[in-house]
Design an enzyme around this catalytic site. Structure first.
Site, PDB file in Angstrom:
ATOM      1  N   ARG A 270     -27.462  19.564  31.209  1.00  0.00           N
ATOM      2  CA  ARG A 270     -28.105  18.471  30.487  1.00  0.00           C
ATOM      3  C   ARG A 270     -28.853  17.602  31.489  1.00  0.00           C
ATOM      4  O   ARG A 270     -28.644  17.696  32.695  1.00  0.00           O
ATOM      5  CB  ARG A 270     -27.059  17.651  29.738  1.00  0.00           C
TER       6      ARG A 270
ATOM      7  N   LYS B   6     -14.435  18.433  29.440  1.00  0.00           N
ATOM      8  CA  LYS B   6     -13.903  17.786  28.231  1.00  0.00           C
ATOM      9  C   LYS B   6     -14.826  17.987  27.029  1.00  0.00           C
ATOM     10  O   LYS B   6     -14.399  17.791  25.886  1.00  0.00           O
ATOM     11  CB  LYS B   6     -13.671  16.292  28.472  1.00  0.00           C
ATOM     12  N   ASP B   7     -16.085  18.395  27.266  1.00  0.00           N
ATOM     13  CA  ASP B   7     -17.021  18.630  26.168  1.00  0.00           C
ATOM     14  C   ASP B   7     -17.013  20.080  25.691  1.00  0.00           C
ATOM     15  O   ASP B   7     -17.689  20.408  24.714  1.00  0.00           O
ATOM     16  CB  ASP B   7     -18.453  18.279  26.610  1.00  0.00           C
TER      17      ASP B   7
ATOM     18  N   ARG C 144      -9.762   8.997  20.901  1.00  0.00           N
ATOM     19  CA  ARG C 144      -8.544   8.996  21.711  1.00  0.00           C
ATOM     20  C   ARG C 144      -8.360   7.656  22.418  1.00  0.00           C
ATOM     21  O   ARG C 144      -7.258   7.091  22.440  1.00  0.00           O
ATOM     22  CB  ARG C 144      -8.607  10.133  22.744  1.00  0.00           C
ATOM     23  N   ARG C 145      -9.441   7.144  23.014  1.00  0.00           N
ATOM     24  CA  ARG C 145      -9.342   5.847  23.694  1.00  0.00           C
ATOM     25  C   ARG C 145      -9.104   4.726  22.696  1.00  0.00           C
ATOM     26  O   ARG C 145      -8.318   3.812  22.950  1.00  0.00           O
ATOM     27  CB  ARG C 145     -10.617   5.595  24.501  1.00  0.00           C
TER      28      ARG C 145
ATOM     29  N   ARG D 247     -21.939   3.958  22.189  1.00  0.00           N
ATOM     30  CA  ARG D 247     -22.403   5.278  22.622  1.00  0.00           C
ATOM     31  C   ARG D 247     -23.471   5.144  23.696  1.00  0.00           C
ATOM     32  O   ARG D 247     -23.961   4.069  23.990  1.00  0.00           O
ATOM     33  CB  ARG D 247     -22.921   6.072  21.422  1.00  0.00           C
ATOM     34  N   GLY D 248     -23.816   6.283  24.274  1.00  0.00           N
ATOM     35  CA  GLY D 248     -24.806   6.305  25.341  1.00  0.00           C
ATOM     36  C   GLY D 248     -24.185   6.806  26.631  1.00  0.00           C
ATOM     37  O   GLY D 248     -22.968   6.943  26.740  1.00  0.00           O
TER      38      GLY D 248
ATOM     39  N   VAL E 201     -23.320   6.674  30.824  1.00  0.00           N
ATOM     40  CA  VAL E 201     -22.551   5.670  31.562  1.00  0.00           C
ATOM     41  C   VAL E 201     -23.381   4.420  31.829  1.00  0.00           C
ATOM     42  O   VAL E 201     -22.934   3.292  31.577  1.00  0.00           O
ATOM     43  CB  VAL E 201     -22.027   6.265  32.886  1.00  0.00           C
TER      44      VAL E 201
ATOM     45  N   THR F 253     -26.040   3.337  30.319  1.00  0.00           N
ATOM     46  CA  THR F 253     -26.353   2.650  29.062  1.00  0.00           C
ATOM     47  C   THR F 253     -25.183   1.786  28.620  1.00  0.00           C
ATOM     48  O   THR F 253     -25.353   0.633  28.195  1.00  0.00           O
ATOM     49  CB  THR F 253     -26.698   3.672  27.966  1.00  0.00           C
ATOM     50  N   ARG F 254     -23.981   2.303  28.723  1.00  0.00           N
ATOM     51  CA  ARG F 254     -22.801   1.538  28.310  1.00  0.00           C
ATOM     52  C   ARG F 254     -22.584   0.335  29.220  1.00  0.00           C
ATOM     53  O   ARG F 254     -22.253  -0.763  28.757  1.00  0.00           O
ATOM     54  CB  ARG F 254     -21.568   2.442  28.298  1.00  0.00           C
TER      55      ARG F 254
ATOM     56  N   CYS G 273     -12.675  17.267  17.542  1.00  0.00           N
ATOM     57  CA  CYS G 273     -13.313  16.040  18.010  1.00  0.00           C
ATOM     58  C   CYS G 273     -12.921  14.827  17.167  1.00  0.00           C
ATOM     59  O   CYS G 273     -13.141  13.701  17.581  1.00  0.00           O
ATOM     60  CB  CYS G 273     -14.837  16.196  17.987  1.00  0.00           C
TER      61      CYS G 273
END
Length: 284
Positions: free
Chosen positions: A11, A73-74, A119-120, A137-138, A140, A142-143, A224
């Site tokens: 990606r 994890k994805d 989960r978090r 969302r977004g 790292v 962006t967050r 998910c």
């Protein structure tokens, strides 16, 4: 013939590219990074993990790339037919961290906690039902920017992502992380020369732990839309595999540990994990 060059599909996010470059640095041949847009990049709304890996798998099967580099994890529990996880470099720090305060206990009542992971969310609310979890969302950066702009008070992020991007770290949270968190998975066509070449990047201890975490997820039937955490760690000559399953609102959860992923899943299922996850799926 020996492989002299490899095309690594990735990606295009800063974190994904950092991971692909880390893999390339471990391989003994020239590598070209091929950026591929996934469905998850186009639409970050909640959905199946295949959104993040499907386009990479398609390019791999079509022969457009030799290896696909993912955040483990994805990666869904079932890989595309004819492919394998050929390598997992040494795992980065797998924990979740809090960005914006010294601890979760110190966060003020009613604070806005940003995360996109069920989960978090479940683990935050299990520990602090008085805060408000905001879906954020977004990537790292962006967050981090959204927190700086005041959209949330604190963030929960993966330590590995911050470290790989050389961003300031947060404070360790005593959460069970996502299966595969901190691991890079290098996917290849089974039996290919590229798969053989990729093994130069493999860290066997990490690979064993990832296999155990993925085994637990498969047996639990997690998706998910189910808040599940699994972490395998080497302890002496053996393994300890820890697991979490809960409801998104933090109102019910269970944790357990065992010596293998399958043993953990069986223990959790005997304790009612299947019913808990079915309820979580209905809520999500």
């Amino acid at each position: 013939m020996p492989v002299t060059a490899l095309r690594l599909g990735t990606r295009a996010s800063a974190l994904a590219l950092a991971q692909a470059r880390a893999v390339a640095a471990l391989l003994d041949v020239e590598c070209e990074l091929v950026e591929i847009t996934t469905a998850g990049d186009v639409d970050r709304a909640r959905g199946d993990k295949s959104r993040w890996v499907g386009a990479l798998e398609q390019a791999l099967l079509a022969g457009d790339i030799d290896l696909a580099v993912h955040s483990a994890k994805d990666v869904p529990g079932a890989l595309a037919d004819g492919t394998v996880i050929a390598a997992t470099p040494r795992r980065a720090n797998p924990v979740d961290v809090l960005v914006g305060d010294v601890s979760l206990a110190a966060v003020r009542e009613g604070a806005r906690v940003g995360t996109s992971a069920l989960r978090r969310r479940a683990q935050v609310l299990a520990a602090r039902p008085d805060v408000s979890v905001v879906e954020l969302r977004g990537n790292v950066d962006t967050r981090l920017a959204k927190r700086a702009a005041g959209e949330v008070d604190v963030l929960v992020l993966a330590a590995a992502g911050l470290e790989r991007l050389h961003r300031d770290g947060g404070r360790h949270l005593d959460f069970v992380p996502a299966p595969g968190q901190g691991v890079i998975a290098v996917q290849a066509r089974a039996g290919s020369a590229a798969a053989d070449a990729a093994r130069a990047a493999d860290h066997p201890g990490t690979h064993v732990c990832l296999d155990e975490e993925r085994a637990a997820v498969r047996l639990l039937g997690a998706s998910c839309n189910t808040p599940v955490g699994v972490l395998a760690r080497r302890v002496g000559d053996g393994l300890v595999v820890c697991g979490f399953a809960g409801l998104p609102d933090g109102s019910a959860w269970l944790v357990d540990q065992a010596g293998s992923g399958e043993a953990l899943a069986r223990r959790m299922l005997a304790a009612g994990a299947a019913e808990l996850l079915r309820e979580a799926e209905a809520i999500a």
